[in-house]
Scaffold this active site. Sequence first.
Site, mmCIF file in Angstrom:
data_model
loop_
_atom_site.group_PDB
_atom_site.id
_atom_site.type_symbol
_atom_site.label_atom_id
_atom_site.label_comp_id
_atom_site.label_asym_id
_atom_site.label_seq_id
_atom_site.Cartn_x
_atom_site.Cartn_y
_atom_site.Cartn_z
ATOM 1 N N GLU A 27 -33.441 -7.542 9.367
ATOM 2 C CA GLU A 27 -32.334 -8.325 8.784
ATOM 3 C C GLU A 27 -31.720 -7.627 7.578
ATOM 4 O O GLU A 27 -30.665 -8.012 7.105
ATOM 5 C CB GLU A 27 -32.831 -9.705 8.322
ATOM 6 C CG GLU A 27 -33.545 -10.535 9.357
ATOM 7 C CD GLU A 27 -35.044 -10.221 9.398
ATOM 8 O OE1 GLU A 27 -35.429 -9.475 10.314
ATOM 9 O OE2 GLU A 27 -35.794 -10.680 8.542
ATOM 10 N N CYS B 115 -36.801 -15.160 -3.590
ATOM 11 C CA CYS B 115 -36.850 -13.817 -4.198
ATOM 12 C C CYS B 115 -38.146 -13.095 -3.930
ATOM 13 O O CYS B 115 -38.266 -11.915 -4.205
ATOM 14 C CB CYS B 115 -36.725 -13.898 -5.706
ATOM 15 S SG CYS B 115 -35.452 -14.961 -6.249
#
Lengths: 584, 159
Positions: free
Chosen positions: A369, A302
Amino acid sequence: MKTVNIKIDGVALTVPEGTTVLEAARMANVSIPTLCFLKDINQIGACRMCVVEIKGARALQAACVYPVSEGLEVITNSQKVRDARKVTLELILSNHDRQCLTCVRSENCELQKLSKQLNVKDIRFKALTDKEMQPIDNSSASIVRNNNKCVLCRRCVAVCQKVQTVSVIETIERGFRTRIGCAFDKPLAETSCVNCGQCIAVCPVGALTENTHIPQVWNAIADPDKYVVFQTAPAVRASIGEAFGLAIGERCTGKMVSAIRRLGVDKVFDTDTGADLTIMEEGTELLNRIKNGGKLPLITSCSPGWIKFCEHNYPDFLDNLSSCKSPHQMFGAVLKTYYAQKMGIDPAKMYVVSVMPCTAKKFEAQREEMKNSSGYVDVDAVLTTRELARMIEEAGIDFKALPDTDFDDPMGNATGAGVIFGATGGVMEAALRTVADVLTGESAPMEKIDYHAVRGIEGIKEAEVEVAGIKVRLAVASGLGNARKLLDSIRAGKAQYDFIEIMACPGGCVNGGGQIIQPSSVRSWTDLRTERAKILYDEDKALPLRKSHDNPMIKELYDEFYGNPGSEKAHHDLHTHYIARGKY
Amino acid sequence: MGVDCGNCSDEKSRKLLAVIEAEKDNPGSLIRILHEAQEIYGYLPIEVQKFVADNTGIPLAEIYGVVTFYAQFSLKPKGQNKINVCLGTACYVKGAEGILDRLKKELNMDVGDCTEDGKFSLDACRCVGACGLAPVIMINDDCYGRLVPDQVPGILAKY
Ligand code: SF4
Ligand code: SF4
Ligand code: SF4
Ligand code: FES
């Protein structure tokens, strides 16, 4: 504890041996000005703002590094002391780009404050000429370095080296040419800087700031064709009030939501919903890896500062990283696919703004990405907590006087599990709540879901918990120096775990590099991390739903869109991959 | 684990590695290591500094900080012929800057640099103690005094 008797400005007091004069003075309610001092991180006696007279010593001494001893007598406020401090400050100001009117740190600047406090009315030394101005380094997606405002306190260098062990900034050359910079004066973007922003958080002045997205966000809001959606990370609510005079640790989620709405945005959602989604995906990944003999430990993903650190320094651990995108990226992907479809909004016109306690998320949002799920970027702009505060101020909104309102439905209702993401250990705790229920096939009662072993601000926490009869070895690290220690011990075969949570910033997101900046005078003596984390744990306790899989929105999302956690579609939209980067 | 910088052979990196191994754990070893590295390579380009970083664990930025702090270290190669222009007070007053400017122009380079063919490097220095001859330049061990800029091309032609 051994104590000594001393006198400060004639007042006698007894203090522990080894205390510095600066700390002792605090105990006597005498404030000594400081600039380079940052408790435990930078105590180097470099700036000489804190000089005092010590009886018996000929020269003035720097209070921040001078240890007390029996019978010590200190004078903090004599003509000699005041004059010396003032000359020192004037010299610092003489080669400072003194444009307070247009400086981001105006009114929250330690230098400006010192100048007022020391009653500087005239700077006798010449100011910087255009020729002496150094170029501004805005190469990084996250951080802007302006050496013309740098006072060479070295606080940024210390935090980058000692706390984060990234060590990409240093003091270069000497004398008049001394400056802060990277090896071979490379732009920051070409180094292994992880964009954590901890250097910004400790800088006393406007020399370090975030790469701002405020102009493009205002433009999007003003554009009638754009559907502007804000999402706020849990830790933002734990700090934003500080910019408007609320006490550190005072909850203001409702006011924050109201303020954002008044900026003129179309929807305000809670990134915690994205965090709940992350838990579903990451929890599933953990279960699969445990059941199928996959690569363990699984390490959380995260924190984009941690991700880049891993890519540069621990490429051998890339397969251990969870493939989950971070919560705000997942949420952005959901907004531009599922939500856009459901609401009949053209995703090309949707503009997603993430408000984050983090500067590294600015870099993350621009990674290649993160551009594939809807065919559009998941997140268009990332604002730090500070930037949001600036926009609220610019809009003329009286934050303190705002009523509380709720996040928008249906994407705004998160669970307590999503909220605690903002504190170190929170992701792990949230994941355990869900994994435990999935494994047992039943719902653990509320009193059984607080995992105290992973709470608290210690840099590395370890625990072993039993989840449905399976022993799971856990570790939680926050601050990259601690992450390094943990990974080194795994590399050396000294420790073994199944599940690890790593956050780049010490204490987790509540202490992120994008949070409201507290000066050394506050930061050195207050535990910001605990105070801010308290807000999140209180909110978690108060919420009716405290497990991610109980979130009705999440259930709906899987029923209508993704099928199951870890499905092919979920993988396409919500997961990512990593790249090994060079060490330098 | 060679230092890949064209003009330095593996022999050199082996030598440097031996120095690092010997010094590594001594306090304040970085300066001695860098000093030896400069002896070996003649200067301290980025590849050499990275080699030191890799083998000592000291951050590259810190090494660069030390290299730029001390005047004894050089980031650029020295030429076969090292020109030093005295910028001490006496030379300065007598027009050393004009000499320096002419050298820069003739050699088409800046102070601290080395010509592309490696023939000359140019540095400025503090008083060399030949104030009576001001303005003075040194090329290797040869001293030229009471110069005017127009003499510069002729002097360079000797090398
Ligand atoms: S850094 Fe501080 S003193 Fe300097 S221009 Fe900005 S506000 Fe003014
Ligand atoms: S952002 Fe983090 S890694 Fe980059 S220079 Fe600042 S403290 Fe160091
Ligand atoms: S950039 Fe900021 S923290 Fe770093 S040395 Fe300069 S003033 Fe201090
Ligand atoms: S020397 Fe004490 S605060 Fe800088």
